[in-house]
Design an enzyme around this catalytic site. Structure first.
Site, PDB file in Angstrom:
ATOM      1  N   ALA A 197      -1.715   3.186   9.637  1.00  0.00           N
ATOM      2  CA  ALA A 197      -0.352   3.566   9.236  1.00  0.00           C
ATOM      3  C   ALA A 197       0.103   4.828   9.951  1.00  0.00           C
ATOM      4  CB  ALA A 197      -0.296   3.755   7.722  1.00  0.00           C
ATOM      5  N   GLY A 198      -0.306   4.961  11.205  1.00  0.00           N
ATOM      6  CA  GLY A 198       0.116   6.102  12.021  1.00  0.00           C
ATOM      7  C   GLY A 198       1.503   5.876  12.600  1.00  0.00           C
TER       8      GLY A 198
ATOM      9  N   ALA B 179       2.518  -9.510   6.194  1.00  0.00           N
ATOM     10  CA  ALA B 179       1.681  -9.021   7.295  1.00  0.00           C
ATOM     11  C   ALA B 179       0.820  -7.874   6.794  1.00  0.00           C
ATOM     12  CB  ALA B 179       2.553  -8.548   8.452  1.00  0.00           C
ATOM     13  N   VAL B 180      -0.450  -7.892   7.168  1.00  0.00           N
ATOM     14  CA  VAL B 180      -1.340  -6.755   6.900  1.00  0.00           C
ATOM     15  C   VAL B 180      -1.481  -5.989   8.211  1.00  0.00           C
ATOM     16  CG1 VAL B 180      -3.682  -6.031   6.294  1.00  0.00           C
ATOM     17  CG2 VAL B 180      -2.596  -7.915   5.047  1.00  0.00           C
ATOM     18  N   HIS B 181      -1.165  -4.700   8.165  1.00  0.00           N
ATOM     19  CA  HIS B 181      -1.267  -3.888   9.381  1.00  0.00           C
ATOM     20  C   HIS B 181      -2.257  -2.743   9.180  1.00  0.00           C
ATOM     21  CE1 HIS B 181      -0.217  -2.069  13.195  1.00  0.00           C
ATOM     22  NE2 HIS B 181      -0.297  -0.915  12.558  1.00  0.00           N
ATOM     23  N   PHE B 182      -3.289  -2.712  10.029  1.00  0.00           N
ATOM     24  CA  PHE B 182      -4.289  -1.643   9.986  1.00  0.00           C
ATOM     25  C   PHE B 182      -3.814  -0.463  10.833  1.00  0.00           C
ATOM     26  CE2 PHE B 182      -6.737  -5.141   8.484  1.00  0.00           C
ATOM     27  CZ  PHE B 182      -7.763  -4.605   7.725  1.00  0.00           C
TER      28      PHE B 182
ATOM     29  N   GLY C  33       1.985   2.390  14.140  1.00  0.00           N
ATOM     30  CA  GLY C  33       1.993   1.396  13.067  1.00  0.00           C
ATOM     31  C   GLY C  33       3.300   1.395  12.305  1.00  0.00           C
ATOM     32  N   ARG C  34       3.739   2.572  11.856  1.00  0.00           N
ATOM     33  CA  ARG C  34       4.974   2.662  11.071  1.00  0.00           C
ATOM     34  C   ARG C  34       6.213   2.499  11.938  1.00  0.00           C
ATOM     35  NH1 ARG C  34       2.780   7.462   9.659  1.00  0.00           N
ATOM     36  NH2 ARG C  34       4.677   8.630  10.200  1.00  0.00           N
TER      37      ARG C  34
ATOM     38  N   LYS D  78       1.932  -2.935  33.039  1.00  0.00           N
ATOM     39  CA  LYS D  78       2.210  -1.867  32.076  1.00  0.00           C
ATOM     40  C   LYS D  78       1.173  -0.753  32.178  1.00  0.00           C
ATOM     41  CE  LYS D  78       1.911   0.231  27.932  1.00  0.00           C
ATOM     42  NZ  LYS D  78       0.813   0.745  27.123  1.00  0.00           N
TER      43      LYS D  78
END
Length: 400
Positions: A17-18, A12-15, A21-22, A221
Protein backbone atom coordinates in the site's frame (compact mmCIF):
# COMPACT_ATOMS: atom_id res chain seq x y z
CA UNK A 1 -16.52 -12.91 -4.07
CA UNK A 2 -19.08 -10.47 -2.83
CA UNK A 3 -22.46 -10.04 -4.46
CA UNK A 4 -24.48 -6.84 -4.64
CA UNK A 5 -28.16 -7.08 -5.58
CA UNK A 6 -27.42 -10.34 -7.34
CA UNK A 7 -24.68 -8.70 -9.38
CA UNK A 8 -21.04 -9.74 -9.03
CA UNK A 9 -18.86 -7.09 -7.41
CA UNK A 10 -15.31 -7.22 -8.72
CA UNK A 11 -12.56 -7.48 -6.12
CA UNK A 12 -8.79 -7.02 -6.31
CA UNK A 13 -6.22 -7.81 -3.63
CA UNK A 14 -3.18 -5.57 -3.91
CA UNK A 15 0.04 -6.27 -1.98
CA UNK A 16 1.93 -3.11 -1.04
CA UNK A 17 0.00 0.00 0.00
CA UNK A 18 2.86 2.35 -0.84
CA UNK A 19 2.82 5.24 -3.29
CA UNK A 20 2.73 3.08 -6.43
CA UNK A 21 0.12 0.77 -4.93
CA UNK A 22 -2.21 3.58 -3.85
CA UNK A 23 -1.40 6.09 -6.59
CA UNK A 24 -1.05 3.91 -9.68
CA UNK A 25 -2.43 0.37 -9.42
CA UNK A 26 -5.31 0.95 -7.00
CA UNK A 27 -6.34 4.09 -8.87
CA UNK A 28 -6.93 2.13 -12.09
CA UNK A 29 -8.58 -0.76 -10.25
CA UNK A 30 -10.92 1.70 -8.52
CA UNK A 31 -11.74 3.43 -11.81
CA UNK A 32 -12.56 -0.01 -13.27
CA UNK A 33 -15.13 -0.77 -10.58
CA UNK A 34 -13.08 -3.04 -8.32
CA UNK A 35 -13.21 -3.04 -4.56
CA UNK A 36 -9.53 -2.90 -3.57
CA UNK A 37 -8.23 -4.86 -0.58
CA UNK A 38 -4.75 -3.64 0.30
CA UNK A 39 -2.38 -6.11 1.97
CA UNK A 40 0.51 -4.49 3.81
CA UNK A 41 2.78 -5.20 6.79
CA UNK A 42 2.65 -1.69 8.27
CA UNK A 43 0.05 -1.15 10.99
CA UNK A 44 0.13 2.61 10.52
CA UNK A 45 -0.69 2.38 6.81
CA UNK A 46 -3.41 -0.24 7.29
CA UNK A 47 -5.01 1.75 10.11
CA UNK A 48 -4.94 4.96 8.07
CA UNK A 49 -6.61 3.25 5.10
CA UNK A 50 -9.28 1.66 7.29
CA UNK A 51 -9.99 4.90 9.17
CA UNK A 52 -10.15 7.10 6.09
CA UNK A 53 -12.90 6.53 3.50
CA UNK A 54 -11.04 8.22 0.64
CA UNK A 55 -7.71 9.62 -0.48
CA UNK A 56 -6.57 11.71 -3.44
CA UNK A 57 -4.32 10.92 -6.38
CA UNK A 58 -2.82 14.18 -7.65
CA UNK A 59 -1.51 14.10 -11.23
CA UNK A 60 0.95 16.87 -12.11
CA UNK A 61 2.26 17.96 -15.48
CA UNK A 62 3.14 20.98 -17.58
CA UNK A 63 -0.54 21.42 -18.46
CA UNK A 64 -1.66 21.62 -14.83
CA UNK A 65 -2.86 19.45 -11.96
CA UNK A 66 -5.75 16.98 -11.79
CA UNK A 67 -7.10 15.32 -8.65
CA UNK A 68 -8.84 11.94 -8.46
CA UNK A 69 -10.63 10.64 -5.37
CA UNK A 70 -10.19 6.95 -4.52
CA UNK A 71 -12.83 5.14 -2.44
CA UNK A 72 -14.16 1.58 -1.94
CA UNK A 73 -11.07 0.03 -0.37
CA UNK A 74 -10.04 -1.83 2.77
CA UNK A 75 -6.68 -2.82 4.24
CA UNK A 76 -5.47 -6.00 5.94
CA UNK A 77 -2.21 -6.44 7.82
CA UNK A 78 -0.76 -9.50 6.08
CA UNK A 79 1.53 -10.18 9.05
CA UNK A 80 -1.14 -10.34 11.76
CA UNK A 81 -4.36 -11.23 9.90
CA UNK A 82 -3.30 -13.97 7.50
CA UNK A 83 -6.54 -15.99 7.79
CA UNK A 84 -8.59 -12.95 6.80
CA UNK A 85 -6.27 -12.25 3.88
CA UNK A 86 -6.45 -15.87 2.68
CA UNK A 87 -10.23 -15.57 2.34
CA UNK A 88 -9.84 -12.39 0.28
CA UNK A 89 -7.29 -13.99 -2.08
CA UNK A 90 -9.45 -17.10 -2.42
CA UNK A 91 -12.35 -14.97 -3.68
CA UNK A 92 -10.52 -12.22 -5.60
CA UNK A 93 -10.80 -11.64 -9.33
CA UNK A 94 -7.38 -10.00 -9.51
CA UNK A 95 -4.22 -10.17 -7.35
CA UNK A 96 -1.62 -7.47 -7.96
CA UNK A 97 1.50 -6.27 -6.13
CA UNK A 98 3.98 -3.41 -5.99
CA UNK A 99 6.29 -4.46 -3.17
CA UNK A 100 9.71 -4.41 -4.85
CA UNK A 101 11.29 -7.33 -6.74
CA UNK A 102 13.19 -8.52 -3.66
CA UNK A 103 10.00 -8.89 -1.59
CA UNK A 104 8.13 -11.18 -4.02
CA UNK A 105 9.42 -14.30 -2.25
CA UNK A 106 7.94 -13.07 1.04
CA UNK A 107 4.39 -12.52 -0.28
CA UNK A 108 4.38 -15.81 -2.25
CA UNK A 109 3.47 -18.18 0.65
CA UNK A 110 0.20 -16.43 1.54
CA UNK A 111 -0.78 -16.03 -2.13
CA UNK A 112 -0.06 -19.74 -2.67
CA UNK A 113 -2.33 -20.68 0.25
CA UNK A 114 -5.07 -18.30 -0.85
CA UNK A 115 -5.07 -19.54 -4.44
CA UNK A 116 -5.10 -23.13 -3.21
CA UNK A 117 -8.34 -22.39 -1.34
CA UNK A 118 -10.18 -21.12 -4.43
CA UNK A 119 -13.44 -22.77 -5.42
CA UNK A 120 -13.40 -24.70 -8.71
CA UNK A 121 -16.51 -22.75 -9.68
CA UNK A 122 -14.59 -19.48 -9.86
CA UNK A 123 -12.68 -18.25 -12.89
CA UNK A 124 -8.90 -18.27 -12.41
CA UNK A 125 -7.62 -15.17 -10.62
CA UNK A 126 -5.49 -12.83 -12.71
CA UNK A 127 -2.12 -12.40 -10.96
CA UNK A 128 -0.10 -9.39 -12.16
CA UNK A 129 3.12 -8.20 -10.50
CA UNK A 130 3.63 -4.48 -11.07
CA UNK A 131 7.36 -4.19 -10.42
CA UNK A 132 10.35 -2.52 -12.03
CA UNK A 133 11.83 -5.83 -13.12
CA UNK A 134 11.74 -8.07 -16.19
CA UNK A 135 9.51 -11.12 -15.73
CA UNK A 136 8.42 -10.19 -12.18
CA UNK A 137 5.16 -12.16 -12.40
CA UNK A 138 7.07 -15.24 -13.58
CA UNK A 139 9.36 -14.83 -10.57
CA UNK A 140 6.36 -14.55 -8.24
CA UNK A 141 4.75 -17.62 -9.84
CA UNK A 142 7.90 -19.69 -9.28
CA UNK A 143 7.99 -18.67 -5.61
CA UNK A 144 4.28 -19.55 -5.29
CA UNK A 145 4.87 -23.01 -6.79
CA UNK A 146 7.57 -23.66 -4.19
CA UNK A 147 4.85 -23.45 -1.53
CA UNK A 148 2.40 -25.84 -3.21
CA UNK A 149 2.34 -29.65 -3.34
CA UNK A 150 3.38 -31.01 -6.76
CA UNK A 151 -0.17 -32.20 -7.47
CA UNK A 152 -1.53 -28.69 -6.92
CA UNK A 153 1.12 -27.10 -9.12
CA UNK A 154 -0.04 -29.25 -12.04
CA UNK A 155 -3.51 -27.72 -12.11
CA UNK A 156 -2.60 -24.24 -10.81
CA UNK A 157 -3.74 -22.69 -14.10
CA UNK A 158 -7.34 -23.61 -13.20
CA UNK A 159 -7.06 -21.29 -10.18
CA UNK A 160 -4.74 -18.53 -11.41
CA UNK A 161 -3.28 -17.03 -14.57
CA UNK A 162 0.06 -15.25 -14.23
CA UNK A 163 0.69 -12.30 -16.56
CA UNK A 164 3.92 -10.31 -16.76
CA UNK A 165 3.61 -6.56 -17.00
CA UNK A 166 5.59 -3.41 -17.69
CA UNK A 167 4.68 -0.36 -15.64
CA UNK A 168 5.87 3.17 -16.26
CA UNK A 169 5.00 6.13 -14.08
CA UNK A 170 7.21 8.45 -12.08
CA UNK A 171 6.12 8.62 -8.44
CA UNK A 172 8.48 10.92 -6.50
CA UNK A 173 9.04 10.99 -2.75
CA UNK A 174 5.95 12.44 -1.10
CA UNK A 175 5.48 15.35 1.30
CA UNK A 176 5.61 13.76 4.78
CA UNK A 177 2.40 15.64 5.65
CA UNK A 178 0.44 14.35 2.63
CA UNK A 179 -1.03 11.38 4.50
CA UNK A 180 -2.52 8.84 2.10
CA UNK A 181 -2.65 11.27 -0.83
CA UNK A 182 -0.20 10.53 -3.65
CA UNK A 183 1.36 12.99 -6.10
CA UNK A 184 2.64 11.58 -9.41
CA UNK A 185 3.13 12.47 -13.05
CA UNK A 186 0.20 12.48 -15.48
CA UNK A 187 1.89 10.14 -17.97
CA UNK A 188 1.60 6.40 -17.43
CA UNK A 189 2.03 3.15 -19.31
CA UNK A 190 0.79 -0.24 -18.07
CA UNK A 191 1.36 -3.02 -20.57
CA UNK A 192 0.35 -6.60 -19.72
CA UNK A 193 0.87 -9.94 -21.50
CA UNK A 194 -2.42 -11.23 -22.87
CA UNK A 195 -1.25 -14.76 -23.72
CA UNK A 196 -1.72 -16.44 -20.27
CA UNK A 197 -5.47 -15.78 -20.59
CA UNK A 198 -5.70 -17.72 -23.88
CA UNK A 199 -9.05 -19.42 -23.18
CA UNK A 200 -10.40 -16.77 -20.81
CA UNK A 201 -11.29 -13.11 -21.20
CA UNK A 202 -8.65 -10.72 -19.88
CA UNK A 203 -9.80 -8.84 -16.78
CA UNK A 204 -11.47 -5.52 -17.48
CA UNK A 205 -9.02 -2.98 -16.05
CA UNK A 206 -8.88 0.59 -17.30
CA UNK A 207 -5.39 1.76 -18.26
CA UNK A 208 -3.96 -1.64 -19.23
CA UNK A 209 -2.68 -2.11 -22.77
CA UNK A 210 -2.84 -5.86 -23.51
CA UNK A 211 -0.19 -7.25 -25.88
CA UNK A 212 0.89 -10.65 -27.22
CA UNK A 213 4.63 -9.94 -26.95
CA UNK A 214 5.69 -7.99 -23.89
CA UNK A 215 9.49 -8.10 -24.22
CA UNK A 216 9.88 -5.09 -26.56
CA UNK A 217 7.78 -2.94 -24.22
CA UNK A 218 9.65 -4.06 -21.11
CA UNK A 219 13.10 -3.53 -22.59
CA UNK A 220 12.19 -0.24 -24.26
CA UNK A 221 10.86 1.06 -20.95
CA UNK A 222 13.69 -0.31 -18.76
CA UNK A 223 16.46 0.76 -21.14
CA UNK A 224 14.99 4.21 -21.85
CA UNK A 225 12.98 5.46 -18.86
CA UNK A 226 14.91 3.68 -16.11
CA UNK A 227 18.30 4.07 -17.78
CA UNK A 228 17.71 7.77 -18.44
CA UNK A 229 16.25 8.50 -15.02
CA UNK A 230 19.04 6.71 -13.13
CA UNK A 231 21.78 8.20 -15.35
CA UNK A 232 20.54 11.70 -14.51
CA UNK A 233 20.29 10.83 -10.81
CA UNK A 234 23.75 9.26 -10.43
CA UNK A 235 25.54 11.98 -12.39
CA UNK A 236 23.50 14.54 -10.46
CA UNK A 237 24.34 13.00 -7.09
CA UNK A 238 28.06 13.05 -7.89
CA UNK A 239 27.77 16.75 -8.78
CA UNK A 240 25.77 17.66 -5.67
CA UNK A 241 22.49 18.32 -7.51
CA UNK A 242 19.31 18.15 -5.40
CA UNK A 243 16.70 16.87 -7.86
CA UNK A 244 16.66 15.18 -11.27
CA UNK A 245 15.27 18.44 -12.68
CA UNK A 246 18.28 20.32 -11.25
CA UNK A 247 20.63 17.71 -12.73
CA UNK A 248 19.13 18.08 -16.20
CA UNK A 249 19.65 21.85 -16.11
CA UNK A 250 23.38 21.04 -16.18
CA UNK A 251 24.34 20.76 -19.86
CA UNK A 252 27.06 18.19 -19.21
CA UNK A 253 24.70 15.90 -17.29
CA UNK A 254 21.98 16.32 -19.90
CA UNK A 255 24.55 15.35 -22.54
CA UNK A 256 25.49 12.23 -20.53
CA UNK A 257 21.84 11.18 -20.35
CA UNK A 258 21.35 11.70 -24.09
CA UNK A 259 24.50 9.70 -24.85
CA UNK A 260 23.31 6.82 -22.64
CA UNK A 261 19.96 6.79 -24.44
CA UNK A 262 21.74 6.85 -27.81
CA UNK A 263 23.54 3.68 -26.69
CA UNK A 264 20.33 1.94 -25.62
CA UNK A 265 18.28 3.20 -28.58
CA UNK A 266 20.71 1.51 -30.96
CA UNK A 267 20.12 -1.80 -29.17
CA UNK A 268 16.33 -1.40 -28.86
CA UNK A 269 15.73 -0.52 -32.51
CA UNK A 270 17.97 -3.30 -33.85
CA UNK A 271 16.75 -6.00 -31.46
CA UNK A 272 13.01 -5.34 -31.56
CA UNK A 273 12.56 -3.81 -35.01
CA UNK A 274 11.30 -0.53 -33.56
CA UNK A 275 11.41 2.37 -36.00
CA UNK A 276 14.38 4.65 -35.09
CA UNK A 277 12.23 7.78 -35.50
CA UNK A 278 9.60 6.31 -33.17
CA UNK A 279 12.31 5.54 -30.61
CA UNK A 280 13.70 9.08 -30.90
CA UNK A 281 10.22 10.49 -30.25
CA UNK A 282 9.98 8.19 -27.22
CA UNK A 283 13.36 9.44 -25.96
CA UNK A 284 12.25 13.07 -26.33
CA UNK A 285 9.11 12.32 -24.33
CA UNK A 286 11.17 10.61 -21.62
CA UNK A 287 13.58 13.55 -21.34
CA UNK A 288 10.60 15.85 -20.79
CA UNK A 289 9.08 13.50 -18.22
CA UNK A 290 12.16 12.93 -16.07
CA UNK A 291 12.86 16.68 -16.19
CA UNK A 292 9.38 17.56 -14.88
CA UNK A 293 9.99 20.40 -12.36
CA UNK A 294 6.65 19.74 -10.63
CA UNK A 295 7.79 16.32 -9.37
CA UNK A 296 10.61 17.53 -7.08
CA UNK A 297 12.29 14.14 -7.58
CA UNK A 298 15.36 13.88 -5.32
CA UNK A 299 18.46 12.26 -6.85
CA UNK A 300 18.81 10.09 -3.72
CA UNK A 301 15.34 8.61 -4.24
CA UNK A 302 15.95 7.81 -7.91
CA UNK A 303 19.43 6.45 -7.20
CA UNK A 304 18.49 4.25 -4.26
CA UNK A 305 19.17 0.49 -4.39
CA UNK A 306 22.36 0.73 -6.52
CA UNK A 307 23.17 -2.99 -6.14
CA UNK A 308 19.95 -3.94 -7.91
CA UNK A 309 20.41 -1.24 -10.54
CA UNK A 310 23.96 -2.44 -11.28
CA UNK A 311 22.89 -6.08 -11.65
CA UNK A 312 23.19 -8.19 -14.81
CA UNK A 313 19.70 -7.71 -16.30
CA UNK A 314 19.22 -4.14 -15.18
CA UNK A 315 19.35 -0.70 -16.83
CA UNK A 316 23.13 -0.31 -17.30
CA UNK A 317 24.86 -3.69 -17.42
CA UNK A 318 22.01 -5.40 -19.31
CA UNK A 319 22.12 -3.24 -22.45
CA UNK A 320 25.86 -2.56 -22.18
CA UNK A 321 26.64 -6.30 -22.19
CA UNK A 322 24.57 -6.87 -25.33
CA UNK A 323 26.12 -3.87 -27.09
CA UNK A 324 29.66 -4.95 -26.13
CA UNK A 325 29.08 -8.44 -27.58
CA UNK A 326 28.09 -6.80 -30.88
CA UNK A 327 31.10 -4.48 -30.82
CA UNK A 328 28.82 -1.45 -30.45
CA UNK A 329 29.43 1.67 -28.37
CA UNK A 330 28.33 1.42 -24.73
CA UNK A 331 30.65 4.06 -23.27
CA UNK A 332 27.90 6.31 -21.87
CA UNK A 333 26.29 3.36 -20.10
CA UNK A 334 29.67 2.54 -18.55
CA UNK A 335 30.07 6.17 -17.44
CA UNK A 336 26.63 5.97 -15.78
CA UNK A 337 27.54 2.65 -14.14
CA UNK A 338 30.67 4.29 -12.74
CA UNK A 339 28.55 7.05 -11.21
CA UNK A 340 26.29 4.36 -9.71
CA UNK A 341 29.33 2.63 -8.18
CA UNK A 342 30.17 5.94 -6.50
CA UNK A 343 26.68 6.12 -4.93
CA UNK A 344 27.90 4.85 -1.55
CA UNK A 345 26.88 5.33 2.09
CA UNK A 346 23.84 7.41 1.19
CA UNK A 347 21.55 8.19 4.11
CA UNK A 348 18.50 5.91 4.39
CA UNK A 349 19.71 3.60 1.61
CA UNK A 350 20.89 0.22 2.87
CA UNK A 351 22.13 -0.96 -0.55
CA UNK A 352 24.45 2.03 -0.94
CA UNK A 353 26.03 1.12 2.40
CA UNK A 354 26.31 -2.53 1.35
CA UNK A 355 27.88 -1.41 -1.95
CA UNK A 356 30.54 0.55 -0.06
CA UNK A 357 31.33 -2.54 2.03
CA UNK A 358 31.55 -4.82 -1.03
CA UNK A 359 33.80 -2.34 -2.85
CA UNK A 360 36.11 -2.05 0.18
CA UNK A 361 36.41 -5.77 0.90
CA UNK A 362 36.69 -7.37 -2.56
CA UNK A 363 38.89 -7.25 -5.64
CA UNK A 364 37.59 -5.47 -8.74
CA UNK A 365 37.08 -8.86 -10.40
CA UNK A 366 35.03 -10.14 -7.46
CA UNK A 367 32.86 -7.00 -7.46
CA UNK A 368 32.12 -7.33 -11.18
CA UNK A 369 31.14 -10.98 -10.75
CA UNK A 370 29.16 -10.47 -7.54
CA UNK A 371 27.43 -7.13 -8.21
CA UNK A 372 27.19 -7.04 -12.01
CA UNK A 373 26.81 -10.77 -12.61
CA UNK A 374 29.31 -10.70 -15.49
CA UNK A 375 31.49 -13.65 -16.50
CA UNK A 376 35.17 -13.26 -17.50
CA UNK A 377 34.25 -14.59 -20.96
CA UNK A 378 31.96 -11.62 -21.66
CA UNK A 379 33.36 -8.65 -23.58
CA UNK A 380 32.01 -6.16 -21.05
CA UNK A 381 33.82 -7.86 -18.15
CA UNK A 382 37.30 -6.26 -18.52
CA UNK A 383 35.75 -2.82 -19.10
CA UNK A 384 33.74 -3.08 -15.88
CA UNK A 385 36.78 -4.39 -13.97
CA UNK A 386 38.71 -1.29 -15.08
CA UNK A 387 35.90 1.01 -13.87
CA UNK A 388 35.53 -0.74 -10.51
CA UNK A 389 39.29 -0.61 -9.97
CA UNK A 390 39.28 3.15 -10.67
CA UNK A 391 36.46 3.79 -8.18
CA UNK A 392 38.22 1.66 -5.56
CA UNK A 393 41.49 3.52 -6.14
CA UNK A 394 39.75 6.88 -5.73
CA UNK A 395 38.21 5.70 -2.45
CA UNK A 396 41.65 4.67 -1.17
CA UNK A 397 43.11 8.03 -2.21
CA UNK A 398 40.31 9.84 -0.35
CA UNK A 399 41.09 7.98 2.88
CA UNK A 400 44.82 8.60 2.78
Amino acid sequence: MSQTNGTHTKKAVHFGAGNIGRGFVACFLHNSGYEVVFADVTDRTCDALNNQTSYKVIEVGAEGTEEKTITNYRAINSKTKEDELLQEIATADVVTCSVGPNILKFIAPVIAKGLDMRSEELKPAAVIACENAIGATDTLAEHIKEHLPATRVEDLSTRARFANSAIDRIVPAQDPNSGLDVKLEKFYEWVVDRTPFADHEVPSIEGIHWVDNLEPYIERKLYTVNTGHATAAYHGYNRQKRTVYDALQDREIQSEVRRALENTSKLITAKHGINPEEQQAYVRKIMTRIGNPHLEDAVERVGRAPLRKLSRKERFVGPAAELAEKGEDCSALLDAAEMALRFQNVEEDAESKELAKIMAENSAEQVVSQVCGLQPSEKLYPKMVEIVHRVQQDSMDDTE
